[in-house]
Design a protein around this motif. Structure first.
Motif, PDB file in Angstrom:
ATOM      1  N   ASN A 208      11.584  43.389 -42.604  1.00  0.00           N
ATOM      2  CA  ASN A 208      11.704  42.199 -43.448  1.00  0.00           C
ATOM      3  C   ASN A 208      10.554  42.163 -44.453  1.00  0.00           C
ATOM      4  O   ASN A 208       9.557  42.868 -44.315  1.00  0.00           O
ATOM      5  CB  ASN A 208      11.791  40.919 -42.610  1.00  0.00           C
ATOM      6  CG  ASN A 208      10.505  40.574 -41.896  1.00  0.00           C
ATOM      7  OD1 ASN A 208       9.408  40.718 -42.432  1.00  0.00           O
ATOM      8  ND2 ASN A 208      10.631  40.098 -40.671  1.00  0.00           N
ATOM      9  N   TYR A 209      10.700  41.307 -45.473  1.00  0.00           N
ATOM     10  CA  TYR A 209       9.739  41.239 -46.571  1.00  0.00           C
ATOM     11  C   TYR A 209       8.334  40.863 -46.089  1.00  0.00           C
ATOM     12  O   TYR A 209       7.350  41.459 -46.530  1.00  0.00           O
ATOM     13  CB  TYR A 209      10.220  40.252 -47.643  1.00  0.00           C
ATOM     14  CG  TYR A 209       9.247  40.108 -48.786  1.00  0.00           C
ATOM     15  CD1 TYR A 209       9.213  41.054 -49.804  1.00  0.00           C
ATOM     16  CD2 TYR A 209       8.357  39.054 -48.834  1.00  0.00           C
ATOM     17  CE1 TYR A 209       8.310  40.950 -50.852  1.00  0.00           C
ATOM     18  CE2 TYR A 209       7.446  38.938 -49.872  1.00  0.00           C
ATOM     19  CZ  TYR A 209       7.430  39.882 -50.879  1.00  0.00           C
ATOM     20  OH  TYR A 209       6.535  39.762 -51.903  1.00  0.00           O
TER      21      TYR A 209
ATOM     22  N   VAL B 258       5.202  43.031 -46.867  1.00  0.00           N
ATOM     23  CA  VAL B 258       4.125  42.566 -47.743  1.00  0.00           C
ATOM     24  C   VAL B 258       2.798  42.537 -46.973  1.00  0.00           C
ATOM     25  O   VAL B 258       1.736  42.797 -47.549  1.00  0.00           O
ATOM     26  CB  VAL B 258       4.452  41.207 -48.407  1.00  0.00           C
ATOM     27  CG1 VAL B 258       4.187  40.019 -47.495  1.00  0.00           C
ATOM     28  CG2 VAL B 258       3.682  41.045 -49.715  1.00  0.00           C
TER      29      VAL B 258
ATOM     30  N   ASP C  86       3.630  43.229 -54.042  1.00  0.00           N
ATOM     31  CA  ASP C  86       4.948  42.595 -54.040  1.00  0.00           C
ATOM     32  C   ASP C  86       6.050  43.624 -54.262  1.00  0.00           C
ATOM     33  O   ASP C  86       7.017  43.694 -53.495  1.00  0.00           O
ATOM     34  CB  ASP C  86       4.988  41.512 -55.117  1.00  0.00           C
ATOM     35  CG  ASP C  86       6.347  40.856 -55.265  1.00  0.00           C
ATOM     36  OD1 ASP C  86       7.052  40.684 -54.244  1.00  0.00           O
ATOM     37  OD2 ASP C  86       6.702  40.488 -56.404  1.00  0.00           O
TER      38      ASP C  86
ATOM     39  N   ALA D  54       6.362  46.028 -51.358  1.00  0.00           N
ATOM     40  CA  ALA D  54       6.994  45.369 -50.210  1.00  0.00           C
ATOM     41  C   ALA D  54       8.498  45.224 -50.423  1.00  0.00           C
ATOM     42  O   ALA D  54       9.282  45.408 -49.492  1.00  0.00           O
ATOM     43  CB  ALA D  54       6.354  44.001 -49.976  1.00  0.00           C
ATOM     44  N   ARG D  55       8.893  44.898 -51.627  1.00  0.00           N
ATOM     45  CA  ARG D  55      10.330  44.790 -51.922  1.00  0.00           C
ATOM     46  C   ARG D  55      11.038  46.124 -51.735  1.00  0.00           C
ATOM     47  O   ARG D  55      12.162  46.175 -51.275  1.00  0.00           O
ATOM     48  CB  ARG D  55      10.555  44.296 -53.352  1.00  0.00           C
ATOM     49  CG  ARG D  55      10.168  42.857 -53.562  1.00  0.00           C
ATOM     50  CD  ARG D  55      10.405  42.474 -54.993  1.00  0.00           C
ATOM     51  NE  ARG D  55       9.732  41.247 -55.345  1.00  0.00           N
ATOM     52  CZ  ARG D  55      10.184  40.407 -56.250  1.00  0.00           C
ATOM     53  NH1 ARG D  55      11.308  40.677 -56.891  1.00  0.00           N
ATOM     54  NH2 ARG D  55       9.529  39.314 -56.526  1.00  0.00           N
TER      55      ARG D  55
ATOM     56  N   SER E 287      11.466  46.745 -47.911  1.00  0.00           N
ATOM     57  CA  SER E 287      12.040  45.695 -47.070  1.00  0.00           C
ATOM     58  C   SER E 287      13.547  45.578 -47.263  1.00  0.00           C
ATOM     59  O   SER E 287      14.108  46.154 -48.187  1.00  0.00           O
ATOM     60  CB  SER E 287      11.368  44.343 -47.367  1.00  0.00           C
ATOM     61  OG  SER E 287      11.750  43.864 -48.632  1.00  0.00           O
TER      62      SER E 287
ATOM     63  N   SER F  31      15.196  42.765 -47.977  1.00  0.00           N
ATOM     64  CA  SER F  31      15.552  41.801 -48.994  1.00  0.00           C
ATOM     65  C   SER F  31      14.647  41.945 -50.203  1.00  0.00           C
ATOM     66  O   SER F  31      13.450  41.830 -50.106  1.00  0.00           O
ATOM     67  CB  SER F  31      15.433  40.366 -48.438  1.00  0.00           C
ATOM     68  OG  SER F  31      15.630  39.447 -49.469  1.00  0.00           O
ATOM     69  N   LYS F  32      15.230  42.172 -51.358  1.00  0.00           N
ATOM     70  CA  LYS F  32      14.473  42.321 -52.589  1.00  0.00           C
ATOM     71  C   LYS F  32      14.139  40.971 -53.213  1.00  0.00           C
ATOM     72  O   LYS F  32      13.339  40.871 -54.104  1.00  0.00           O
ATOM     73  CB  LYS F  32      15.262  43.144 -53.598  1.00  0.00           C
ATOM     74  CG  LYS F  32      15.707  44.487 -53.067  1.00  0.00           C
ATOM     75  CD  LYS F  32      14.661  45.524 -53.268  1.00  0.00           C
ATOM     76  CE  LYS F  32      15.179  46.897 -52.972  1.00  0.00           C
ATOM     77  NZ  LYS F  32      14.768  47.435 -51.724  1.00  0.00           N
TER      78      LYS F  32
ATOM     79  N   GLU G  45      13.622  37.922 -51.279  1.00  0.00           N
ATOM     80  CA  GLU G  45      13.010  36.974 -50.344  1.00  0.00           C
ATOM     81  C   GLU G  45      11.671  36.489 -50.876  1.00  0.00           C
ATOM     82  O   GLU G  45      10.912  37.253 -51.464  1.00  0.00           O
ATOM     83  CB  GLU G  45      12.820  37.671 -48.996  1.00  0.00           C
ATOM     84  CG  GLU G  45      12.495  36.724 -47.879  1.00  0.00           C
ATOM     85  CD  GLU G  45      12.502  37.444 -46.539  1.00  0.00           C
ATOM     86  OE1 GLU G  45      11.897  36.905 -45.612  1.00  0.00           O
ATOM     87  OE2 GLU G  45      13.096  38.520 -46.435  1.00  0.00           O
ATOM     88  N   THR G  46      11.381  35.228 -50.720  1.00  0.00           N
ATOM     89  CA  THR G  46      10.130  34.663 -51.204  1.00  0.00           C
ATOM     90  C   THR G  46       9.208  34.347 -50.054  1.00  0.00           C
ATOM     91  O   THR G  46       9.636  34.256 -48.907  1.00  0.00           O
ATOM     92  CB  THR G  46      10.377  33.380 -52.017  1.00  0.00           C
ATOM     93  OG1 THR G  46      10.962  32.410 -51.154  1.00  0.00           O
ATOM     94  CG2 THR G  46      11.276  33.654 -53.212  1.00  0.00           C
TER      95      THR G  46
END
Length: 160
Positions: free
Chosen positions: A5-6, A10, A145, A148-149, A152, A154-155, A157-158
């Motif tokens: 996951n993101y 990250v 960022d 991490a994208r 992960s 999800s490109k 995800e916040t």
């Protein structure tokens, strides 16, 4: 292979880049905390191109407000004139948010605080290191960022 996951991604990218940043900034004499505050500005403002440009602009404008305030205070007689300079500068740092690139008020105060925390006065080399630290930090934010994208699931995800 399953992607992570993101937030996990990250954490890894920020951790690795933070180590590189501390080592590199130490070698170059750049205040490492300025980099971390620029980094935080990138994630706080919102990621991507707009976040990058706004983080750069607001952080560096804060440094300029600090420099301008110190210069103006040096021209004034002794007394409590510095209070008026601080009041006016702080208000202007908020009012500049009417401009899109300067719309993130916390970024301006972060840059301003970095200027004051390093106690550079009018030493232009030291001031440039503050600005460079902020800029590098924003760049580290972007790099961590995007890395991490890339690793992960999800490109989009916040963190919020």
């Amino acid at each position: 292979m399953k992607k992570m996951n993101y937030l996990t991604a990250v954490g890894i990218t920020v951790g690795l880049l933070a180590g590189i940043w501390v080592f590199t900034s130490g070698l170059l004499g750049i205040p490492s905390f300025c980099g971390f505050l620029g980094w935080a500005t990138y994630f706080a403002i919102g990621k991507g191109k707009n976040g990058l440009l706004t983080a750069f602009s607001t952080n560096l404008s804060g440094v300029l407000w600090g420099l301008g305030s110190i210069w103006l205070m040096s021209l004034l007689p002794d007394g409590y004139w510095y209070l008026i300079v601080v009041i006016v500068a702080a208000a202007c740092m908020c009012w500049q948010a009417n401009l899109k690139l300067l719309s993130f008020i916390p970024g301006t105060f972060i840059g301003n605080a970095c200027f004051y925390a390093t106690d550079t006065g009018f030493d232009l080399l030291a001031i440039s290191f503050v600005g460079l630290g902020l800029v590098c930090g924003v760049g580290c934010g972007l790099a961590s960022d995007y890395a991490a994208r890339a690793i992960s699931t999800s490109k989009t995800e916040t963190l919020a």
